[in-house]
Design an enzyme around this catalytic site. Sequence first.
Site, PDB file in Angstrom:
ATOM      1  N   LYS A  16      43.690  30.401  39.996  1.00 30.38           N
ATOM      2  CA  LYS A  16      43.767  31.977  40.508  1.00 30.38           C
ATOM      3  C   LYS A  16      45.142  32.405  40.394  1.00 30.38           C
ATOM      4  CE  LYS A  16      44.258  32.694  44.920  1.00 30.38           C
ATOM      5  NZ  LYS A  16      44.960  33.586  45.587  1.00 30.38           N
TER       6      LYS A  16
ATOM      7  N   MET B 156      38.857  32.364  46.391  1.00 33.56           N
ATOM      8  CA  MET B 156      39.346  31.510  47.558  1.00 33.56           C
ATOM      9  C   MET B 156      40.889  31.850  47.800  1.00 33.56           C
ATOM     10  SD  MET B 156      36.846  28.434  48.490  1.00 33.56           S
ATOM     11  CE  MET B 156      35.091  28.410  48.425  1.00 33.56           C
TER      12      MET B 156
ATOM     13  N   HIS C 180      41.850  24.273  47.425  1.00 30.84           N
ATOM     14  CA  HIS C 180      42.778  23.240  47.728  1.00 30.84           C
ATOM     15  C   HIS C 180      42.189  21.981  47.267  1.00 30.84           C
ATOM     16  CE1 HIS C 180      44.994  26.539  50.177  1.00 30.84           C
ATOM     17  NE2 HIS C 180      45.891  26.130  49.071  1.00 30.84           N
TER      18      HIS C 180
END
Length: 283
Positions: free
Chosen positions: A151, A186, A37
């Site tokens: 992702k 992640m 993020h």
Amino acid sequence: MRTVETVAELRAVVAAWRRDGQRIGFVPTMGNLHAGHFSLVRQARESADRVVASIFVNPSQFGPNEDFDRYPRTPESDAEGLIVAGCDLLFLPTVDEMYPLGVEHRVHMDVPSLTGILCGASRPGHFDGVCSVVSRLFNQVQPDAAVFGQKDYQQLAILRHMARDLAFPIDIQGAPTQREADGLAMSSRNQYLTPEQRALAPLIQQTLHWLAGQVAAGKVIAGSVQAARQRLTDAGFDVDYVEVRRADLAAATDNAMEERVALAAAKLGCTRLIDNLLFVPAL
Ligand code: PAF
């Protein structure tokens, strides 16, 4: 960094920046922020004078048996990380602020060619909820650019389609997937994994690399996909899908040389993991 909880406060801050001719970047999140993020915030910073981030665990994108209630909520540490990453304004709305008529009375959204495939096939309504909340956030923040992680490849494709179709004047940017040292993408959901599951999890990315290698070498897609699926199943994954598609997510034929994406979703226990890999088949 300032934190606001209402649309009125958010609009007032952003309007003042706009009057000063500043360009606004936006990073929507559901919180429990990690390095992935923060890389989105840094990317937004590169093309904007001011960066707004939102944290909102959006109920409309969770199915009835999904992890809405147990989704990790860590607003204090999120705020600390956002300050370091260079965020100027954190929008932290309540469910009532986001859905003033109630979640069940919201406008529904669908992109027929994109929302029913891949994750959309096993998570009915998920992308309706994502489009619903992101379109609201776009209207509330009115950013010049918004950054989303690659992702969530299908989510990014759907949001690009939505922004174009609904004429949001927003540059929708994808940011590279951030990975752990062993290659695992992640994700806030990685923390649900037991140590044994965590050790197995990088096999998704390894399998996608193997699959891309097979297809790039000219092997038949269907057979390679089946073998990749089996590899994950044998290791203990409950596989939702393994697919190779064109980069725009249209079905891929065997012979084209255009860019492809290999995508997988699989569960380890109750934890659903997704990943993808862009590649170009060789001549
Ligand atoms: O990718 C996410 O975290 C969410 O789907 C998003 C885009 C913040 C919408 O709730």
